[in-house]
Design an enzyme around this catalytic site. Structure first.
Site, PDB file in Angstrom:
ATOM      1  N   LYS A 102      -6.847   3.381  -3.185  1.00 18.19           N
ATOM      2  CA  LYS A 102      -7.221   3.329  -1.763  1.00 18.19           C
ATOM      3  C   LYS A 102      -7.469   4.737  -1.251  1.00 18.19           C
ATOM      4  O   LYS A 102      -6.750   5.674  -1.599  1.00 18.19           O
ATOM      5  CB  LYS A 102      -6.097   2.638  -0.985  1.00 18.19           C
ATOM      6  CG  LYS A 102      -6.259   2.615   0.532  1.00 18.19           C
ATOM      7  CD  LYS A 102      -5.079   1.881   1.183  1.00 18.19           C
ATOM      8  CE  LYS A 102      -5.082   2.039   2.695  1.00 18.19           C
ATOM      9  NZ  LYS A 102      -3.919   1.355   3.329  1.00 18.19           N
ATOM     10  N   LYS A 125     -10.042   0.140  -2.274  1.00 13.59           N
ATOM     11  CA  LYS A 125      -9.911  -0.172  -0.850  1.00 13.59           C
ATOM     12  C   LYS A 125     -10.333   1.045  -0.037  1.00 13.59           C
ATOM     13  O   LYS A 125      -9.840   2.150  -0.254  1.00 13.59           O
ATOM     14  CB  LYS A 125      -8.472  -0.564  -0.500  1.00 13.59           C
ATOM     15  CG  LYS A 125      -8.257  -0.821   0.998  1.00 13.59           C
ATOM     16  CD  LYS A 125      -6.846  -1.316   1.297  1.00 13.59           C
ATOM     17  CE  LYS A 125      -6.583  -1.400   2.804  1.00 13.59           C
ATOM     18  NZ  LYS A 125      -5.228  -1.908   3.109  1.00 13.59           N
ATOM     19  N   ASP A 178       0.864  -1.187   0.000  1.00 10.48           N
ATOM     20  CA  ASP A 178       0.000   0.000   0.000  1.00 10.48           C
ATOM     21  C   ASP A 178       0.897   1.233   0.000  1.00 10.48           C
ATOM     22  O   ASP A 178       1.548   1.531   1.010  1.00 10.48           O
ATOM     23  CB  ASP A 178      -0.908   0.021   1.231  1.00 10.48           C
ATOM     24  CG  ASP A 178      -2.032  -1.011   1.166  1.00 10.48           C
ATOM     25  OD1 ASP A 178      -1.920  -1.970   0.372  1.00 10.48           O
ATOM     26  OD2 ASP A 178      -2.998  -0.872   1.939  1.00 10.48           O
TER      27      ASP A 178
END
Length: 220
Positions: free
Chosen positions: A151, A180, A89
């Site tokens: 995300k 996400k 991430d």
């Protein structure tokens, strides 16, 4: 629906201790979460403890500001994967996005995607700091750079995921990328709102409470 497989069970506080890491590892095994998400310093230990468990190890790159150089993010990514991370991430260069230096933002993401060598890359755009137009552009750049997910948030910038942002991001990337939602997802109600908006992964420190909420709701 297997709710647990939507959840990255997350502990990213700077003061996280080995005992706390052990706790989320044990919880992830018990509830069969998709992954645990921890800071890079904990990746090797977590990967050893989760070996053959089916729970993935996710870590964060350029976190939480996104303001390190691309070369640094590439090194962090390579090091994390060497230590056993299977999902990455990363935080975009938010200032470059706001400057309109879109090529720099895309190259930054591409550097991490290349270093990840086929591992899943989720691109954190930090929605709370962006206009809707910037959220769309950041999502488009993540898509163009070959990432797997876009995300919402780090959880460190004073705001988290909203269903509206999740929907905007999903509408932008379509079926090519997943979304996400992270930051402030603390209950089954929050979880369901994000899934309904288009998220397919939830980053949460409250994974156990979410699943327990699911279990308690199912008693009625």
């Amino acid at each position: 629906m297997n709710y647990a497989k939507f959840i990255d069970h997350t502990l990213l506080k700077p003061e996280s201790t080995r005992q706390q890491i052990d706790q989320i590892i044990d919880e992830a095994k018990e509830y069969n979460f998709k992954s645990i998400c921890v800071n890079p310093t904990h990746v090797k230990y977590a990967a050893e403890r989760l070996n053959d468990s089916g729970v993935l190890v996710c870590t964060v790159i350029g976190f939480p500001l996104g303001a390190t150089t691309t070369a640094t993010k590439i090194f962090e990514t390579e090091d994390a994967i060497k230590n056993g991370a299977t999902e990455i991430d990363m935080v975009i260069n938010i200032g470059a996005l706001k400057d309109g230096r879109f090529e720099d933002v895309q190259k930054d993401i591409e550097g991490v995607v290349g270093a990840a060598n086929g591992k899943t890359v989720k691109v954190i755009i930090e929605t709370v700091l962006l206009s809707d137009e910037e959220k769309v552009k950041a999502s488009e750049l993540a898509k163009a750079a070959g990432a797997d997910f876009v995300k919402t948030s780090t959880g460190f910038a004073g705001g988290g995921a909203t269903p509206e942002d999740v929907k905007l991001m999903k509408d932008t990337v379509g079926d090519e990328l997943e979304v996400k939602a992270s930051g402030g997802v603390r209950s089954l109600e929050d979880f369901n709102k994000m899934i309904d908006a288009g998220a397919t992964r939830i980053g949460a420190s409250a994974g156990v409470q979410i699943i327990q909420g699911l279990e308690s709701d199912s008693d009625y």
